[in-house]
Motif scaffolding. Structure first.
Motif, PDB file in Angstrom:
ATOM      1  N   PHE A  63       0.808  -1.207   0.000  1.00 51.98           N
ATOM      2  CA  PHE A  63       0.000   0.000   0.000  1.00 51.98           C
ATOM      3  C   PHE A  63       0.852   1.273   0.000  1.00 51.98           C
ATOM      4  O   PHE A  63       0.515   2.253  -0.651  1.00 51.98           O
ATOM      5  N   LYS A  64       1.976   1.236   0.716  1.00 42.57           N
ATOM      6  CA  LYS A  64       2.806   2.453   0.797  1.00 42.57           C
ATOM      7  C   LYS A  64       3.369   2.854  -0.566  1.00 42.57           C
ATOM      8  O   LYS A  64       3.775   4.003  -0.751  1.00 42.57           O
ATOM      9  N   ASP A  65       3.357   1.921  -1.550  1.00 47.18           N
ATOM     10  CA  ASP A  65       3.828   2.245  -2.905  1.00 47.18           C
ATOM     11  C   ASP A  65       2.843   3.138  -3.653  1.00 47.18           C
ATOM     12  O   ASP A  65       3.137   3.594  -4.767  1.00 47.18           O
ATOM     13  N   ILE A  66       1.687   3.374  -3.067  1.00 45.32           N
ATOM     14  CA  ILE A  66       0.651   4.168  -3.735  1.00 45.32           C
ATOM     15  C   ILE A  66       1.159   5.548  -4.109  1.00 45.32           C
ATOM     16  O   ILE A  66       0.731   6.155  -5.099  1.00 45.32           O
ATOM     17  N   ILE A  67       2.121   6.057  -3.338  1.00 44.99           N
ATOM     18  CA  ILE A  67       2.677   7.390  -3.580  1.00 44.99           C
ATOM     19  C   ILE A  67       3.298   7.494  -4.974  1.00 44.99           C
ATOM     20  O   ILE A  67       3.335   8.566  -5.578  1.00 44.99           O
ATOM     21  N   ASP A  68       3.767   6.365  -5.509  1.00 41.43           N
ATOM     22  CA  ASP A  68       4.423   6.370  -6.824  1.00 41.43           C
ATOM     23  C   ASP A  68       3.442   6.653  -7.962  1.00 41.43           C
ATOM     24  O   ASP A  68       3.874   6.931  -9.089  1.00 41.43           O
ATOM     25  N   TYR A  69       2.155   6.551  -7.698  1.00 47.26           N
ATOM     26  CA  TYR A  69       1.143   6.722  -8.753  1.00 47.26           C
ATOM     27  C   TYR A  69       0.535   8.123  -8.739  1.00 47.26           C
ATOM     28  O   TYR A  69      -0.391   8.404  -9.504  1.00 47.26           O
ATOM     29  N   PHE A  70       1.047   9.001  -7.863  1.00 47.66           N
ATOM     30  CA  PHE A  70       0.494  10.356  -7.740  1.00 47.66           C
ATOM     31  C   PHE A  70       1.608  11.390  -7.813  1.00 47.66           C
ATOM     32  O   PHE A  70       2.717  11.150  -7.334  1.00 47.66           O
ATOM     33  N   ASP A  71       1.276  12.535  -8.416  1.00 54.44           N
ATOM     34  CA  ASP A  71       2.240  13.622  -8.581  1.00 54.44           C
ATOM     35  C   ASP A  71       1.748  14.882  -7.883  1.00 54.44           C
ATOM     36  O   ASP A  71       0.584  14.967  -7.485  1.00 54.44           O
TER      37      ASP A  71
ATOM     38  N   LYS B  24       0.308   7.623   9.453  1.00 55.95           N
ATOM     39  CA  LYS B  24       0.716   9.029   9.588  1.00 55.95           C
ATOM     40  C   LYS B  24       1.932   9.311   8.701  1.00 55.95           C
ATOM     41  O   LYS B  24       2.031  10.364   8.075  1.00 55.95           O
ATOM     42  N   HIS B  25       2.845   8.361   8.666  1.00 58.91           N
ATOM     43  CA  HIS B  25       4.064   8.523   7.879  1.00 58.91           C
ATOM     44  C   HIS B  25       3.733   8.653   6.390  1.00 58.91           C
ATOM     45  O   HIS B  25       4.268   9.531   5.690  1.00 58.91           O
ATOM     46  N   LEU B  26       2.832   7.796   5.881  1.00 60.84           N
ATOM     47  CA  LEU B  26       2.457   7.845   4.466  1.00 60.84           C
ATOM     48  C   LEU B  26       1.741   9.163   4.139  1.00 60.84           C
ATOM     49  O   LEU B  26       2.017   9.794   3.119  1.00 60.84           O
ATOM     50  N   LEU B  27       0.837   9.594   5.015  1.00 60.97           N
ATOM     51  CA  LEU B  27       0.139  10.868   4.783  1.00 60.97           C
ATOM     52  C   LEU B  27       1.142  12.021   4.698  1.00 60.97           C
ATOM     53  O   LEU B  27       1.010  12.916   3.860  1.00 60.97           O
ATOM     54  N   LYS B  28       2.144  11.995   5.578  1.00 58.82           N
ATOM     55  CA  LYS B  28       3.170  13.049   5.579  1.00 58.82           C
ATOM     56  C   LYS B  28       3.940  13.032   4.259  1.00 58.82           C
ATOM     57  O   LYS B  28       4.195  14.088   3.667  1.00 58.82           O
TER      58      LYS B  28
ATOM     59  N   LYS C 199       5.058  15.530  -1.008  1.00 63.17           N
ATOM     60  CA  LYS C 199       5.114  15.414  -2.474  1.00 63.17           C
ATOM     61  C   LYS C 199       4.186  16.418  -3.158  1.00 63.17           C
ATOM     62  O   LYS C 199       4.234  16.594  -4.376  1.00 63.17           O
ATOM     63  N   GLY C 200       3.319  17.080  -2.353  1.00 60.37           N
ATOM     64  CA  GLY C 200       2.431  18.096  -2.933  1.00 60.37           C
ATOM     65  C   GLY C 200       1.074  17.565  -3.346  1.00 60.37           C
ATOM     66  O   GLY C 200       0.360  18.198  -4.134  1.00 60.37           O
ATOM     67  N   ILE C 201       0.723  16.402  -2.838  1.00 65.65           N
ATOM     68  CA  ILE C 201      -0.593  15.833  -3.160  1.00 65.65           C
ATOM     69  C   ILE C 201      -1.634  16.458  -2.235  1.00 65.65           C
ATOM     70  O   ILE C 201      -1.443  16.541  -1.016  1.00 65.65           O
TER      71      ILE C 201
END
Length: 349
Positions: free
Chosen positions: A43-51, A194-198, A203-205
């Motif tokens: 799930f934490k890889d989700i950040i890779d799909y958003f800019d 909390k870490h993922l939200l941060k 990243k500016g999402i």
């Protein structure tokens, strides 16, 4: 489409009884609708799909401890009372479900807690299991609500056969839960740490919040083959102007706009303007989304794996495309993804 199109064999061992030890390390299946591809991630890889500038819409509803156990007057029979919604604050009237329902009639009294200071009187039958209760408590409204919280327990879904454990109180709540009123958690949000939200913020999402107080209507079984005949229970929604501004900017700039969960998706699809943007809203929705359906606001979504014939599965099918959804679910069963509340997640882009 008909109800039978949403049936599949789900092995019982894939129903997740407990959450992942670490919220954002549950598994993630990524469905790319354009290329019809499936990837397996965490799930934490989700950040890779958003800019930067992309939007993730969170449902900030907070679960309250909605399950109480009382004893019937005279017989002392143990009765489960599931609080659905408050009807009248002043009169302390609530819509509830009772179990076993056959024992509970109008005029019956139920006593709660060892000291029995909280009493409820049944004043109406609403459905086969539904009742209206008037609570009697010698104290102010805030003291009464504290008493309900003290006596209530985390309302885990019925399929979880174990007893409620202390950690469920924290784990069955998203980390961005704010507005109390749900009787079930918006489960896609349970994967965020909390870490993922941060990391997403850095990243500016954009992370606008809406509120949909999840009721049990979301989980009511569909019992009609013709889906257009199914009636959803109403759930309460709040969508603020700051949230609409962020989301509409994302739409205008052709960003990725992601609904985190079927509840966030239902909220935003319940308040669409004629020009396909999101309106402020405060009220109720009984919107039922099933194929075919044109989505107006979000162009991606995060969701959990849902049970057969559920309204949640129907929404996912409408969003992903029915054949692609079926293929993904076949793979999920084969790869032993964990289903439902404490299960794994899916990102559809």
């Amino acid at each position: 489409m008909k109800l039978s199109h949403f049936n599949f064999d789900l092995p019982e061992e894939l129903l997740a009884e407990r959450p992942s030890d670490i919220r954002d390390e549950s598994r993630l299946m990524v469905l790319d609708r354009k290329n019809q591809t499936i990837e397996h991630k965490l799930f934490k890889d989700i950040i890779d799909y958003f800019d930067e500038g992309d939007v993730m819409i969170l449902n900030n509803t907070k679960v309250f401890p909605a399950r109480l156990y009382g004893n019937k007057e005279k017989t002392g029979a143990r009765i489960e009372v599931f609080l659905l919604r408050e009807l009248n604050e002043e009169q302390r009237l609530w819509d509830v479900l009772v179990d076993p329902a056959r024992k509970i009639r109008i005029g019956n009294k139920l006593y709660f807690g060892d000291d029995e200071t909280l009493v409820a009187e049944v004043i109406d039958n609403t459905t086969s299991r539904g009742r209206t209760l008037r609570f009697l408590y010698d104290g102010s409204y805030s003291e009464f609500r504290r008493k309900l919280t003290e006596l209530g327990e985390t309302p885990l879904p019925k399929y979880i056969k174990r007893d409620v454990e202390p950690e469920d109180e924290e784990r069955y709540q998203t980390i961005f839960a704010k507005n109390e009123g749900a009787v079930a958690a918006p489960t896609a949000g349970l994967h965020f740490s909390k870490h993922l939200l941060k990391r997403l913020e850095i990243k500016g999402i954009e992370l606008p919040e809406v509120t949909l107080h999840v009721g049990l209507g979301t989980f009511n079984p569909v019992e009609v083959e013709d889906l257009s005949k199914h009636k959803m229970d109403s759930e309460e929604i709040y969508i603020t102007k700051p949230a609409t501004d962020i989301i509409n900017r994302g739409i205008a700039e052709k960003r990725r706009v992601c609904a985190v969960g079927t509840t966030a998706m239902r909220a935003i699809e319940s308040s669409v303007s004629s020009s396909g943007t999101l309106n402020e809203f405060s009220g109720w929705t009984n919107k039922f989304i099933f194929p075919p359906y044109d989505f107006s606001i979000a162009n991606s979504m995060i969701t959990n794996f849902h049970t057969p014939k559920s309204t949640l599965l129907m929404m996912v099918s409408a969003f992903a495309g029915h054949d692609f959804m079926k293929k993904a679910y076949e793979e999920a069963v084969k790869e032993k993804y964990r289903f439902y509340t404490y299960g794994d997640a899916m990102l559809i882009i």
